[in-house]
Enzyme design. Structure first.
Site, short mmCIF file in Angstrom:
data_model
loop_
_atom_site.label_atom_id
_atom_site.label_comp_id
_atom_site.label_asym_id
_atom_site.label_seq_id
_atom_site.Cartn_x
_atom_site.Cartn_y
_atom_site.Cartn_z
N HIS A 306 -29.51 -15.99 -1.61
CA HIS A 306 -29.09 -15.92 -3.01
C HIS A 306 -29.35 -17.25 -3.69
O HIS A 306 -29.25 -18.31 -3.07
CB HIS A 306 -27.59 -15.56 -3.10
CG HIS A 306 -27.15 -15.16 -4.47
ND1 HIS A 306 -26.77 -16.07 -5.42
CD2 HIS A 306 -27.04 -13.93 -5.04
CE1 HIS A 306 -26.44 -15.42 -6.53
NE2 HIS A 306 -26.59 -14.13 -6.33
N ASP A 364 -27.21 -7.11 -3.10
CA ASP A 364 -28.28 -6.19 -3.48
C ASP A 364 -28.76 -5.36 -2.29
O ASP A 364 -29.13 -4.20 -2.44
CB ASP A 364 -29.46 -6.97 -4.07
CG ASP A 364 -29.07 -7.72 -5.33
OD1 ASP A 364 -28.50 -7.08 -6.22
OD2 ASP A 364 -29.31 -8.94 -5.41
#
Length: 430
Positions: A306, A364
């Site tokens: 991330h 995600d």
């Protein structure tokens, strides 16, 4: 609050700049007087080292893997609360009392219908239009239907616009989905909670009764909570920048939806699912991991790591559990895509390469798997993200409007084009 001053020396000049500190996180240097005193701007592509505003809404510590909404850990909100309670918290700064929660739920529930003329607006789109394209247009079009809540100087109108968007974006999102698959729109139902009502609008048909599965509704509600806000990301910054010009709130949120559509932002869960489809079977995972480790291979493992979190994304831990709850509830055991995902997850959490580089599965990765299992096509993933993030955008927009120090956004640049030159008539140009 002020934390003293620092000095900046350049070209023989020493400039004193204020240092400000928040309640948590790194302090900031106030460079507002830099150009006036030194004739210089700072250069920070992507604004990765620049605080663009002061905010009391969301706090992230990427090194420690911490996400707080108004000071409350995301884990506690997702475990014990529901999405509308989170909405109230983000908008008003405190968790609601029982009576405040009941009133807030009532008002949102009774604003879920959209103007009937909107159905004709939808008919202008091609049936194969991407649902995000439809959502961008329909959210922006709300300002053409609700003129009585576009005066941003009126606190009452700001409140009404906020309630309308939290209530109506799920209806528009469901309409975008129904339109893309050729099914009739389903009107919202006031007897259902927020998330169950959304599932009803997406998956019910007029010819038979639909009963939302409580496990799936709870999972969807948790997904909404986890995506509700995430500090000054690209789409939130877009909403603030659009709002700084005085644009109406519906236009500002439409701008946020457009920004979120980008594959580097809201489209990451769709990209993660496409990667799993490309891998195909668990047996092929080792070759793709080898490609990911090869610096000369452009292939990237989507859904891992991330931009902000250098530790495990706290949202991913909750999403991981939610994913397994949904798969167990639906009895999905032999889906090749999910087999690939589970094996890839196992390897990523044990492989030294992933651990060393802190490439943990992110939200995600898990949300894409969950949404597919629930029956949503990949084209709807970013729409669901936008639905959840709407409340964060509204809270950030509202905070910006009420900030007396707010100015219209106007980033500066480092110009590297041609210096001044004179126009040459076309006949004299070589």
């Amino acid at each position: 609050m002020s934390a003293g001053t620092g000095t900046f020396s350049i070209g023989g000049k020493t400039i004193e700049l204020a240092v400000r500190e928040g309640t948590m996180g790194p302090s900031v240097v106030d460079i507002a007087p830099l150009y006036k005193n030194a004739g210089m701007f700072t250069y920070d592509p992507g604004f990765t080292s620049t605080a663009s505003c002061e905010s009391k809404i969301t706090y992230i510590d990427g090194e420690q893997g911490v996400l707080l909404y108004r000071g409350y850990p995301i884990e506690q909100l997702a475990e014990h609360g529901d999405f509308l309670e989170t909405c109230y918290l983000l908008l008003y700064g405190e968790l609601p009392t029982a009576s405040q929660k009941a009133d807030f739920d009532y008002r949102v529930t009774r604003h879920t219908m959209v103007h009937e003329q909107m159905t004709r607006f939808f008919q202008g789109f091609r049936r194969d239009a991407h649902p995000m394209a439809i959502l961008v247009a329909s959210v922006g079009a709300l300002s053409a239907f609700y003129h009585d809540s576009t005066d941003i100087s009126d606190p009452q109108q700001r409140m009404i616009a906020s309630m309308r968007m939290i209530a109506k974006v799920p209806t528009l999102a469901a309409m975008a989905y129904k339109y893309s698959i050729g099914q009739p729109f389903m009107y919202p139902r006031n007897d259902l909670d927020y998330t169950s009502n959304f599932l009803h609008m997406c998956f019910a048909v007029p010819c038979e009764e639909y009963k939302p599965n409580p496990v799936l509704a709870r999972a969807m509600d948790r997904i909404f909570i986890l995506h509700a806000d995430h500090e000054q990301n690209a789409s939130t910054s877009t909403v603030r920048l659009a709002g700084s010009s005085g644009a109406n709130p519906f236009a500002c949120i439409a701008a946020g939806v457009a920004c979120l559509w980008g594959p580097a932002h809201g489209g990451a869960n769709e990209a993660a699912l496409k990667m799993l489809e490309e891998i195909g079977t668990p047996e092929r995972i080792p070759q793709f991991i080898a490609r990911a480790k090869d610096k000369n291979d452009p292939f990237r493992l989507m859904g891992f790591g991330h931009r902000v979190y250098k530790n495990y994304d706290p949202r991913a831990k909750i999403m991981q559990r939610t994913t397994h709850e949904v798969l167990n509830e639906l009895g999905i055991k032999d889906d090749p895509l999910l087999e690939v995902a589970m094996e890839l997850e196992r390897i990523a959490l044990s492989d030294e390469y992933f651990i060393e580089k802190k490439l943990y599965p992110n939200i995600d990765f898990y949300s894409g798997i969950t949404l597919k299992a629930m029956g949503f096509p990949t084209s709807m993933f970013t729409v669901l993200f936008a639905l959840a993030r709407t409340v964060g955008w509204i809270a950030q927009w509202k905070e910006m409007i009420e900030d007396p120090s707010q100015k219209i956004g106007r980033p500066r640049q480092l110009y590297t084009g041609s210096p001044r030159r004179d126009y040459v008539p076309i006949a004299q140009r070589s």
